[in-house]
Scaffold this motif. Structure first.
Motif, PDB file in Angstrom:
ATOM      1  N   ALA A 103       0.834  -1.207   0.000  1.00 40.44           N
ATOM      2  CA  ALA A 103       0.000   0.000   0.000  1.00 40.44           C
ATOM      3  C   ALA A 103       0.866   1.252   0.000  1.00 40.44           C
ATOM      4  O   ALA A 103       0.565   2.229  -0.713  1.00 40.44           O
ATOM      5  CB  ALA A 103      -0.931  -0.006   1.210  1.00 40.44           C
ATOM      6  N   LEU A 104       1.943   1.232   0.764  1.00 40.37           N
ATOM      7  CA  LEU A 104       2.864   2.374   0.805  1.00 40.37           C
ATOM      8  C   LEU A 104       3.539   2.563  -0.551  1.00 40.37           C
ATOM      9  O   LEU A 104       3.694   3.686  -1.028  1.00 40.37           O
ATOM     10  CB  LEU A 104       3.911   2.161   1.895  1.00 40.37           C
ATOM     11  CG  LEU A 104       4.948   3.255   2.082  1.00 40.37           C
ATOM     12  CD1 LEU A 104       4.261   4.542   2.540  1.00 40.37           C
ATOM     13  CD2 LEU A 104       6.000   2.821   3.072  1.00 40.37           C
ATOM     14  N   ILE A 141       5.161   8.320  -0.682  1.00 35.61           N
ATOM     15  CA  ILE A 141       5.348   8.997   0.589  1.00 35.61           C
ATOM     16  C   ILE A 141       5.094  10.476   0.376  1.00 35.61           C
ATOM     17  O   ILE A 141       5.732  11.112  -0.465  1.00 35.61           O
ATOM     18  CB  ILE A 141       6.774   8.767   1.131  1.00 35.61           C
ATOM     19  CG1 ILE A 141       7.051   7.271   1.278  1.00 35.61           C
ATOM     20  CG2 ILE A 141       6.966   9.479   2.457  1.00 35.61           C
ATOM     21  CD1 ILE A 141       8.485   6.942   1.602  1.00 35.61           C
ATOM     22  N   GLU A 142       4.162  11.010   1.142  1.00 37.01           N
ATOM     23  CA  GLU A 142       3.815  12.424   0.999  1.00 37.01           C
ATOM     24  C   GLU A 142       4.992  13.314   1.359  1.00 37.01           C
ATOM     25  O   GLU A 142       5.711  13.049   2.322  1.00 37.01           O
ATOM     26  CB  GLU A 142       2.628  12.765   1.900  1.00 37.01           C
ATOM     27  CG  GLU A 142       1.339  12.101   1.474  1.00 37.01           C
ATOM     28  CD  GLU A 142       0.192  12.428   2.409  1.00 37.01           C
ATOM     29  OE1 GLU A 142       0.264  13.444   3.116  1.00 37.01           O
ATOM     30  OE2 GLU A 142      -0.761  11.648   2.433  1.00 37.01           O
ATOM     31  N   ASN A 181      11.532  12.447  -4.440  1.00 31.71           N
ATOM     32  CA  ASN A 181      12.113  11.270  -5.082  1.00 31.71           C
ATOM     33  C   ASN A 181      11.496  10.010  -4.476  1.00 31.71           C
ATOM     34  O   ASN A 181      11.817   9.641  -3.356  1.00 31.71           O
ATOM     35  CB  ASN A 181      13.632  11.275  -4.894  1.00 31.71           C
ATOM     36  CG  ASN A 181      14.303  10.122  -5.604  1.00 31.71           C
ATOM     37  OD1 ASN A 181      13.657   9.331  -6.280  1.00 31.71           O
ATOM     38  ND2 ASN A 181      15.608  10.024  -5.439  1.00 31.71           N
ATOM     39  N   GLN A 182      10.637   9.361  -5.219  1.00 31.05           N
ATOM     40  CA  GLN A 182       9.971   8.149  -4.736  1.00 31.05           C
ATOM     41  C   GLN A 182      10.746   6.886  -5.120  1.00 31.05           C
ATOM     42  O   GLN A 182      10.272   5.781  -4.937  1.00 31.05           O
ATOM     43  CB  GLN A 182       8.556   8.072  -5.308  1.00 31.05           C
ATOM     44  CG  GLN A 182       7.662   9.220  -4.906  1.00 31.05           C
ATOM     45  CD  GLN A 182       7.299   9.211  -3.442  1.00 31.05           C
ATOM     46  OE1 GLN A 182       7.067   8.173  -2.856  1.00 31.05           O
ATOM     47  NE2 GLN A 182       7.263  10.389  -2.833  1.00 31.05           N
ATOM     48  N   GLY A 183      11.946   7.062  -5.659  1.00 30.49           N
ATOM     49  CA  GLY A 183      12.755   5.930  -6.112  1.00 30.49           C
ATOM     50  C   GLY A 183      13.093   4.945  -5.015  1.00 30.49           C
ATOM     51  O   GLY A 183      13.298   3.759  -5.273  1.00 30.49           O
ATOM     52  N   ALA A 184      13.179   5.412  -3.782  1.00 31.32           N
ATOM     53  CA  ALA A 184      13.504   4.515  -2.671  1.00 31.32           C
ATOM     54  C   ALA A 184      12.452   3.431  -2.491  1.00 31.32           C
ATOM     55  O   ALA A 184      12.745   2.346  -1.985  1.00 31.32           O
ATOM     56  CB  ALA A 184      13.660   5.309  -1.379  1.00 31.32           C
ATOM     57  N   LEU A 229      11.281   1.642  -4.666  1.00 30.26           N
ATOM     58  CA  LEU A 229      11.587   0.506  -5.528  1.00 30.26           C
ATOM     59  C   LEU A 229      12.380  -0.580  -4.793  1.00 30.26           C
ATOM     60  O   LEU A 229      12.558  -1.677  -5.309  1.00 30.26           O
ATOM     61  CB  LEU A 229      12.357   0.969  -6.766  1.00 30.26           C
ATOM     62  CG  LEU A 229      11.572   1.904  -7.691  1.00 30.26           C
ATOM     63  CD1 LEU A 229      12.466   2.403  -8.808  1.00 30.26           C
ATOM     64  CD2 LEU A 229      10.351   1.197  -8.247  1.00 30.26           C
ATOM     65  N   MET A 230      12.820  -0.281  -3.578  1.00 34.45           N
ATOM     66  CA  MET A 230      13.522  -1.270  -2.757  1.00 34.45           C
ATOM     67  C   MET A 230      12.551  -2.224  -2.056  1.00 34.45           C
ATOM     68  O   MET A 230      12.975  -3.231  -1.492  1.00 34.45           O
ATOM     69  CB  MET A 230      14.399  -0.571  -1.711  1.00 34.45           C
ATOM     70  CG  MET A 230      15.551   0.210  -2.296  1.00 34.45           C
ATOM     71  SD  MET A 230      16.709  -0.824  -3.191  1.00 34.45           S
ATOM     72  CE  MET A 230      17.388  -1.785  -1.872  1.00 34.45           C
ATOM     73  N   MET A 231      11.266  -1.901  -2.087  1.00 35.96           N
ATOM     74  CA  MET A 231      10.272  -2.734  -1.388  1.00 35.96           C
ATOM     75  C   MET A 231      10.323  -4.200  -1.809  1.00 35.96           C
ATOM     76  O   MET A 231      10.279  -5.078  -0.944  1.00 35.96           O
ATOM     77  CB  MET A 231       8.858  -2.187  -1.581  1.00 35.96           C
ATOM     78  CG  MET A 231       8.608  -0.905  -0.883  1.00 35.96           C
ATOM     79  SD  MET A 231       8.632  -1.080   0.887  1.00 35.96           S
ATOM     80  CE  MET A 231       8.229   0.575   1.346  1.00 35.96           C
ATOM     81  N   PRO A 232      10.417  -4.523  -3.104  1.00 41.68           N
ATOM     82  CA  PRO A 232      10.503  -5.949  -3.453  1.00 41.68           C
ATOM     83  C   PRO A 232      11.707  -6.658  -2.827  1.00 41.68           C
ATOM     84  O   PRO A 232      11.626  -7.832  -2.475  1.00 41.68           O
ATOM     85  CB  PRO A 232      10.596  -5.935  -4.981  1.00 41.68           C
ATOM     86  CG  PRO A 232       9.878  -4.675  -5.368  1.00 41.68           C
ATOM     87  CD  PRO A 232      10.235  -3.690  -4.294  1.00 41.68           C
ATOM     88  N   LEU A 233      12.808  -5.923  -2.643  1.00 43.13           N
ATOM     89  CA  LEU A 233      13.956  -6.510  -1.964  1.00 43.13           C
ATOM     90  C   LEU A 233      13.628  -6.789  -0.501  1.00 43.13           C
ATOM     91  O   LEU A 233      14.009  -7.829   0.046  1.00 43.13           O
ATOM     92  CB  LEU A 233      15.170  -5.575  -2.067  1.00 43.13           C
ATOM     93  CG  LEU A 233      16.455  -6.084  -1.435  1.00 43.13           C
ATOM     94  CD1 LEU A 233      16.933  -7.365  -2.100  1.00 43.13           C
ATOM     95  CD2 LEU A 233      17.530  -5.018  -1.500  1.00 43.13           C
TER      96      LEU A 233
END
Length: 147
Positions: free
Chosen positions: A27-28, A33-34, A38-41, A43-47
């Motif tokens: 969901a996050l 993140i409000e 840079n929302q690129g971080a 992309l680490m969620m799958p890791l």
């Protein structure tokens, strides 16, 4: 509680906690993140998911292997962490430190996702309960090893 149902309860609780972690991080990841440009971080969620799955598997395998040190007739006490009688000063300090650390982790988990307060609360409670059950499991295995 007998050791096999106890282990199955720990396993089910760890899987539920893992699924809650996945649900909240997904969901996050979807909403971002409000206030962050840079929302690129995210992309680490799958890791994180992969790491959590490996930890979940290893945790359940380790408890299964450790369970062979618990005799078939022995019962595992899930509330042994709250009993301080008969402990040395070092044992009291160690157990108190464990309870304080567990309470701190539960507190942090309550604030995991402020939009999903109910999921965060369930995540926190399942994580804290899992730590208490793991302590009981470890304590029963160590009791048999000591004699």
């Amino acid at each position: 509680m007998r050791r096999v149902p106890y282990w199955m309860a720990m396993c089910a609780l760890s899987i539920a906690n893992g699924l809650l972690f996945f649900q909240m991080t997904l969901a996050l990841m979807r909403r971002g993140i409000e206030g962050v440009d840079n929302q690129g971080a995210l992309l680490m969620m799958p890791l994180f998911w992969l790491t959590a799955a490996v930890v979940l598997l290893l945790l359940n395998l380790a408890t299964l292997v450790d369970g062979r040190h618990i005799a078939k007739g022995d019962k595992v006490d899930p509330f042994v962490v709250f009993r301080f009688q008969g402990l040395s000063g070092r044992g009291i300090v160690g157990r108190t430190a464990f309870l304080v650390l567990t309470a701190f982790l539960v507190y942090l988990a309550f604030h995991f996702d402020l939009r999903e307060r109910l999921l965060s609360a369930v995540y926190a409670v399942t994580g804290g309960l899992l730590l208490v059950l793991l302590y009981g499991w470890w304590s029963a295995a160590m009791k048999r090893r000591r004699g």
